[in-house]
Scaffold this motif. Sequence first.
Motif, short mmCIF file in Angstrom:
data_model
loop_
_atom_site.label_atom_id
_atom_site.label_comp_id
_atom_site.label_asym_id
_atom_site.label_seq_id
_atom_site.Cartn_x
_atom_site.Cartn_y
_atom_site.Cartn_z
N VAL A 188 40.88 41.00 37.76
CA VAL A 188 42.31 40.69 37.70
C VAL A 188 42.78 40.58 36.25
O VAL A 188 43.81 41.14 35.86
CB VAL A 188 42.60 39.38 38.48
N ALA A 189 42.00 39.88 35.43
CA ALA A 189 42.37 39.73 34.02
C ALA A 189 42.30 41.06 33.28
O ALA A 189 43.21 41.40 32.51
CB ALA A 189 41.45 38.71 33.36
N ALA A 190 41.24 41.83 33.51
CA ALA A 190 41.08 43.11 32.81
C ALA A 190 42.19 44.09 33.17
O ALA A 190 42.55 44.96 32.36
CB ALA A 190 39.72 43.71 33.14
N SER A 191 42.74 43.97 34.38
CA SER A 191 43.79 44.87 34.85
C SER A 191 45.18 44.37 34.48
O SER A 191 46.17 45.04 34.77
CB SER A 191 43.68 45.05 36.37
N GLY A 192 45.25 43.20 33.85
CA GLY A 192 46.53 42.66 33.40
C GLY A 192 47.47 42.28 34.52
O GLY A 192 48.70 42.39 34.38
N ILE A 193 46.93 41.80 35.62
CA ILE A 193 47.77 41.44 36.78
C ILE A 193 48.56 40.17 36.48
O ILE A 193 48.02 39.18 35.98
CB ILE A 193 46.89 41.22 38.03
N GLY A 194 49.85 40.21 36.82
CA GLY A 194 50.72 39.07 36.59
C GLY A 194 51.74 38.89 37.69
O GLY A 194 51.74 39.61 38.70
N ALA A 195 52.62 37.92 37.49
CA ALA A 195 53.63 37.57 38.49
C ALA A 195 54.49 38.78 38.82
O ALA A 195 54.96 39.50 37.93
CB ALA A 195 54.48 36.42 37.98
N GLY A 196 54.69 39.00 40.11
CA GLY A 196 55.57 40.06 40.58
C GLY A 196 54.93 41.41 40.74
O GLY A 196 55.55 42.32 41.32
N ASP A 197 53.73 41.60 40.24
CA ASP A 197 53.07 42.89 40.40
C ASP A 197 52.75 43.15 41.87
O ASP A 197 52.33 42.25 42.59
CB ASP A 197 51.75 42.94 39.61
N ARG A 198 52.92 44.38 42.31
CA ARG A 198 52.53 44.79 43.67
C ARG A 198 51.11 45.30 43.60
O ARG A 198 50.85 46.33 42.97
CB ARG A 198 53.47 45.87 44.19
N VAL A 199 50.19 44.60 44.23
CA VAL A 199 48.75 44.87 44.08
C VAL A 199 48.14 45.20 45.42
O VAL A 199 48.38 44.51 46.42
CB VAL A 199 48.03 43.65 43.46
N LEU A 200 47.31 46.25 45.43
CA LEU A 200 46.50 46.57 46.60
C LEU A 200 45.04 46.38 46.23
O LEU A 200 44.55 46.94 45.24
CB LEU A 200 46.71 48.01 47.04
N ASP A 201 44.33 45.57 47.00
CA ASP A 201 42.89 45.40 46.86
C ASP A 201 42.22 46.22 47.97
O ASP A 201 42.40 45.93 49.15
CB ASP A 201 42.52 43.92 46.98
N ILE A 202 41.48 47.28 47.59
CA ILE A 202 40.85 48.18 48.55
C ILE A 202 39.43 47.71 48.82
O ILE A 202 38.70 47.36 47.90
CB ILE A 202 40.84 49.62 48.02
N ALA A 203 39.04 47.75 50.11
CA ALA A 203 37.73 47.23 50.53
C ALA A 203 37.58 45.81 50.00
O ALA A 203 36.61 45.47 49.33
CB ALA A 203 36.60 48.15 50.05
N ALA A 204 38.56 44.99 50.36
CA ALA A 204 38.71 43.67 49.76
C ALA A 204 37.66 42.67 50.20
O ALA A 204 37.48 41.64 49.54
CB ALA A 204 40.11 43.12 50.11
N GLY A 205 36.98 42.93 51.32
CA GLY A 205 36.00 41.97 51.79
C GLY A 205 36.65 40.63 52.07
O GLY A 205 37.65 40.53 52.78
N ALA A 206 36.09 39.59 51.47
CA ALA A 206 36.63 38.24 51.68
C ALA A 206 37.66 37.85 50.64
O ALA A 206 38.04 36.69 50.54
CB ALA A 206 35.49 37.22 51.70
N GLY A 207 38.12 38.83 49.82
CA GLY A 207 39.24 38.56 48.92
C GLY A 207 38.88 38.12 47.52
O GLY A 207 39.68 37.45 46.87
N ASN A 208 37.71 38.53 47.01
CA ASN A 208 37.32 38.12 45.66
C ASN A 208 38.33 38.51 44.60
O ASN A 208 38.51 37.81 43.61
CB ASN A 208 35.96 38.73 45.30
N VAL A 209 38.99 39.66 44.79
CA VAL A 209 40.03 40.10 43.85
C VAL A 209 41.41 39.70 44.36
O VAL A 209 42.25 39.22 43.60
CB VAL A 209 39.97 41.63 43.66
N ALA A 210 41.64 39.88 45.65
CA ALA A 210 42.97 39.66 46.21
C ALA A 210 43.44 38.22 46.01
O ALA A 210 44.61 37.97 45.69
CB ALA A 210 42.96 40.01 47.70
N ILE A 211 42.55 37.26 46.22
CA ILE A 211 42.96 35.86 46.13
C ILE A 211 43.33 35.47 44.70
O ILE A 211 44.42 34.91 44.47
CB ILE A 211 41.87 34.94 46.73
#
Length: 276
Positions: A43-66
């Motif tokens: 999440v940090a390396a991708s520069g994700i911030g407030a308001g971004d529309r994000v898709l987590d593919i093969a998210a499993g239990a949400g390690n990235v999505a959460i």
Amino acid sequence: MATTTGVTTTDRAYETTHRALWALGDYPMVATELVAPLGPMLVAASGIGAGDRVLDIAAGAGNVAIPAALAGAAVIASDLCPDLLERGQEIAERHGANLVWREANAEALPFAHGEFDAVLSCVGVMFVPHHQEAADELVRVCRPGGVIGLISWTPEGFVGQMFAAMKPYVGPPPPGAQPPPLWGDPDYVRDLLGDRVTDFTAQRHALRVDRFADGAGFRDFFKANYGPTIAAYRGIADEPERVAELDAQLAELGDRYLAGSSAMEWEYLLVTARMR
């Protein structure tokens, strides 16, 4: 309207098998106890911030999505396995994270062209059988100028070596399926994405895992909780000599990576790129 690529009858059969594979054991335990630090890092390396529309593919239990949702992004966590999505939703609720959970095949995503500002996957999309189809889909749903962020185990690292050790004990993959650790090769990933992206960066890092006292402890944890390992053992359950061989090889691998210390280093590749 969302567009998807075609999925054949053969693919549907494999989709059913793949869904069942990842429902074996307790992958959310693996995700939360071993690989949880990778999510916030991506999440940090991708520069994700407030308001971004994000898709987590093969998210499993949400390690990235959460963590992306907790950073203020509008997140959809997609996965082929509904059991994992259900567990992920429970974990998200405990953390106070609001996001959407959606069952989806990474080779035929039910989303529109350019729908997301960022498309991410952490040791997830690498397990999709047809790599180019999966790469084409993650590119398709990311908007021009958007970010693609991936973490994958490398072939040379611990998890890549674990799959190499298990390979002789599992049945042949379906036609056209490719080995997951190829996604840990930067040149391979660059070729998958092609000239559709710019600012391609690839960095090797290591995840420190201090969960196991010895190789046997690692082996037994994966035999109980990790779908691909459980499936490998089920396939040779009636062959005690082969079970003993695999037991010994996995324990030796764990001991070799511990090397007398209290922690292993599991190498992974972190890729970020920007859509043209």
